[in-house]
Design a protein around this motif. Structure first.
Motif, PDB file in Angstrom:
ATOM      1  N   ARG A  26      10.324  64.133 -26.129  1.00 24.04           N
ATOM      2  CA  ARG A  26      11.439  64.997 -25.760  1.00 24.04           C
ATOM      3  C   ARG A  26      11.263  66.310 -26.505  1.00 24.04           C
ATOM      4  O   ARG A  26      10.456  66.408 -27.432  1.00 24.04           O
ATOM      5  CB  ARG A  26      12.782  64.354 -26.110  1.00 24.04           C
ATOM      6  CG  ARG A  26      12.947  64.041 -27.579  1.00 24.04           C
ATOM      7  CD  ARG A  26      14.149  63.136 -27.840  1.00 24.04           C
ATOM      8  NE  ARG A  26      14.167  62.724 -29.229  1.00 24.04           N
ATOM      9  CZ  ARG A  26      14.880  63.307 -30.182  1.00 24.04           C
ATOM     10  NH1 ARG A  26      15.668  64.319 -29.889  1.00 24.04           N
ATOM     11  NH2 ARG A  26      14.831  62.873 -31.420  1.00 24.04           N
ATOM     12  N   ASP A  81      24.007  74.599 -21.834  1.00 27.69           N
ATOM     13  CA  ASP A  81      23.654  73.851 -23.047  1.00 27.69           C
ATOM     14  C   ASP A  81      23.227  74.731 -24.222  1.00 27.69           C
ATOM     15  O   ASP A  81      23.034  74.238 -25.325  1.00 27.69           O
ATOM     16  CB  ASP A  81      22.534  72.852 -22.748  1.00 27.69           C
ATOM     17  CG  ASP A  81      22.987  71.742 -21.806  1.00 27.69           C
ATOM     18  OD1 ASP A  81      24.203  71.649 -21.529  1.00 27.69           O
ATOM     19  OD2 ASP A  81      22.110  70.981 -21.356  1.00 27.69           O
ATOM     20  N   MET A 107      16.033  67.888 -24.604  1.00 28.07           N
ATOM     21  CA  MET A 107      15.799  67.856 -23.163  1.00 28.07           C
ATOM     22  C   MET A 107      14.440  67.209 -22.928  1.00 28.07           C
ATOM     23  O   MET A 107      13.608  67.123 -23.833  1.00 28.07           O
ATOM     24  CB  MET A 107      15.850  69.259 -22.560  1.00 28.07           C
ATOM     25  CG  MET A 107      14.777  70.197 -23.029  1.00 28.07           C
ATOM     26  SD  MET A 107      15.013  71.809 -22.265  1.00 28.07           S
ATOM     27  CE  MET A 107      13.562  72.648 -22.852  1.00 28.07           C
ATOM     28  N   GLY A 108      14.213  66.755 -21.724  1.00 26.82           N
ATOM     29  CA  GLY A 108      12.938  66.149 -21.372  1.00 26.82           C
ATOM     30  C   GLY A 108      11.822  67.175 -21.373  1.00 26.82           C
ATOM     31  O   GLY A 108      12.061  68.376 -21.214  1.00 26.82           O
ATOM     32  N   PRO A 119      19.420  74.090 -19.444  1.00 30.85           N
ATOM     33  CA  PRO A 119      20.539  74.633 -18.663  1.00 30.85           C
ATOM     34  C   PRO A 119      21.309  75.676 -19.484  1.00 30.85           C
ATOM     35  O   PRO A 119      21.494  75.515 -20.692  1.00 30.85           O
ATOM     36  CB  PRO A 119      21.422  73.408 -18.390  1.00 30.85           C
ATOM     37  CG  PRO A 119      20.548  72.223 -18.643  1.00 30.85           C
ATOM     38  CD  PRO A 119      19.563  72.662 -19.689  1.00 30.85           C
ATOM     39  N   THR A 167      10.669  75.345 -29.083  1.00 34.16           N
ATOM     40  CA  THR A 167      10.858  73.948 -28.730  1.00 34.16           C
ATOM     41  C   THR A 167       9.735  73.169 -29.397  1.00 34.16           C
ATOM     42  O   THR A 167       8.594  73.614 -29.462  1.00 34.16           O
ATOM     43  CB  THR A 167      10.841  73.709 -27.203  1.00 34.16           C
ATOM     44  OG1 THR A 167       9.697  74.318 -26.633  1.00 34.16           O
ATOM     45  CG2 THR A 167      12.095  74.230 -26.561  1.00 34.16           C
ATOM     46  N   ASP A 218       9.707  67.908 -19.209  1.00 33.92           N
ATOM     47  CA  ASP A 218       9.531  68.589 -17.928  1.00 33.92           C
ATOM     48  C   ASP A 218      10.797  69.305 -17.465  1.00 33.92           C
ATOM     49  O   ASP A 218      10.857  69.791 -16.345  1.00 33.92           O
ATOM     50  CB  ASP A 218       9.103  67.587 -16.845  1.00 33.92           C
ATOM     51  CG  ASP A 218       7.731  67.005 -17.136  1.00 33.92           C
ATOM     52  OD1 ASP A 218       6.887  67.721 -17.711  1.00 33.92           O
ATOM     53  OD2 ASP A 218       7.512  65.825 -16.804  1.00 33.92           O
ATOM     54  N   ASN A 219      11.789  69.382 -18.325  1.00 35.06           N
ATOM     55  CA  ASN A 219      13.070  69.983 -17.945  1.00 35.06           C
ATOM     56  C   ASN A 219      13.158  71.440 -18.388  1.00 35.06           C
ATOM     57  O   ASN A 219      12.354  71.908 -19.182  1.00 35.06           O
ATOM     58  CB  ASN A 219      14.228  69.207 -18.571  1.00 35.06           C
ATOM     59  CG  ASN A 219      14.339  67.806 -18.005  1.00 35.06           C
ATOM     60  OD1 ASN A 219      13.597  67.406 -17.128  1.00 35.06           O
ATOM     61  ND2 ASN A 219      15.274  67.048 -18.526  1.00 35.06           N
ATOM     62  N   VAL A 220      14.173  72.110 -17.894  1.00 37.87           N
ATOM     63  CA  VAL A 220      14.492  73.481 -18.264  1.00 37.87           C
ATOM     64  C   VAL A 220      15.859  73.461 -18.937  1.00 37.87           C
ATOM     65  O   VAL A 220      16.742  72.713 -18.516  1.00 37.87           O
ATOM     66  CB  VAL A 220      14.532  74.393 -17.012  1.00 37.87           C
ATOM     67  CG1 VAL A 220      14.960  75.794 -17.370  1.00 37.87           C
ATOM     68  CG2 VAL A 220      13.170  74.405 -16.333  1.00 37.87           C
TER      69      VAL A 220
END
Length: 118
Positions: A52, A93, A83-84, A90, A42, A86-88
């Motif tokens: 992001r 996705d 994704m943000g 999914p 990432t 702080d996100n994981v």
């Protein structure tokens, strides 16, 4: 081949595209759950107030002093589903990320994820 333990040392270093242009900063490494080999990273992109994370494959990546160079153009990487910070990711996705790069997506026999964060 880049070893998972080695590439983790490059977090916060620049990610360069195939032409040497800075894409962003390496945030994390994801391994293929079937092989435990580094598969994607990432990359933190965007403006300082609107960061992001986008994914980029690590196949053929080159590690240098203070950077990781990937085999993809900056425009392709920045256009990847994001994704943000702080996100994981999914599980639903994952396939879209592989499709974005024209790569085959192969979840486990029982539907397990193909990517795991390290």
């Amino acid at each position: 081949m880049i070893e998972a333990a080695d590439i983790r040392e490059w977090r916060t270093h620049d990610v360069l595209d195939s032409g040497g242009r800075k894409v962003g900063v390496l945030e994390s490494v994801y391994v293929d759950t079937a092989t435990d080999e580094p598969a994607m990273a990432t990359v933190e992109v965007g403006l300082p107030t609107r960061h992001r994370l986008v994914f980029v494959p690590l196949d053929g990546a080159i590690v240098g002093p203070g950077y990781v160079r990937v085999n993809y153009a900056k425009s392709l990487v920045k256009g990847c589903p994001a994704m943000g910070v702080d996100n994981v990711l999914p599980a639903a996705d994952e396939a879209a990320i592989f499709q974005h790069y024209g790569l085959a997506y192969q979840p486990g026999a029982a539907g397990e994820r193909q990517l795991a964060r390290r």
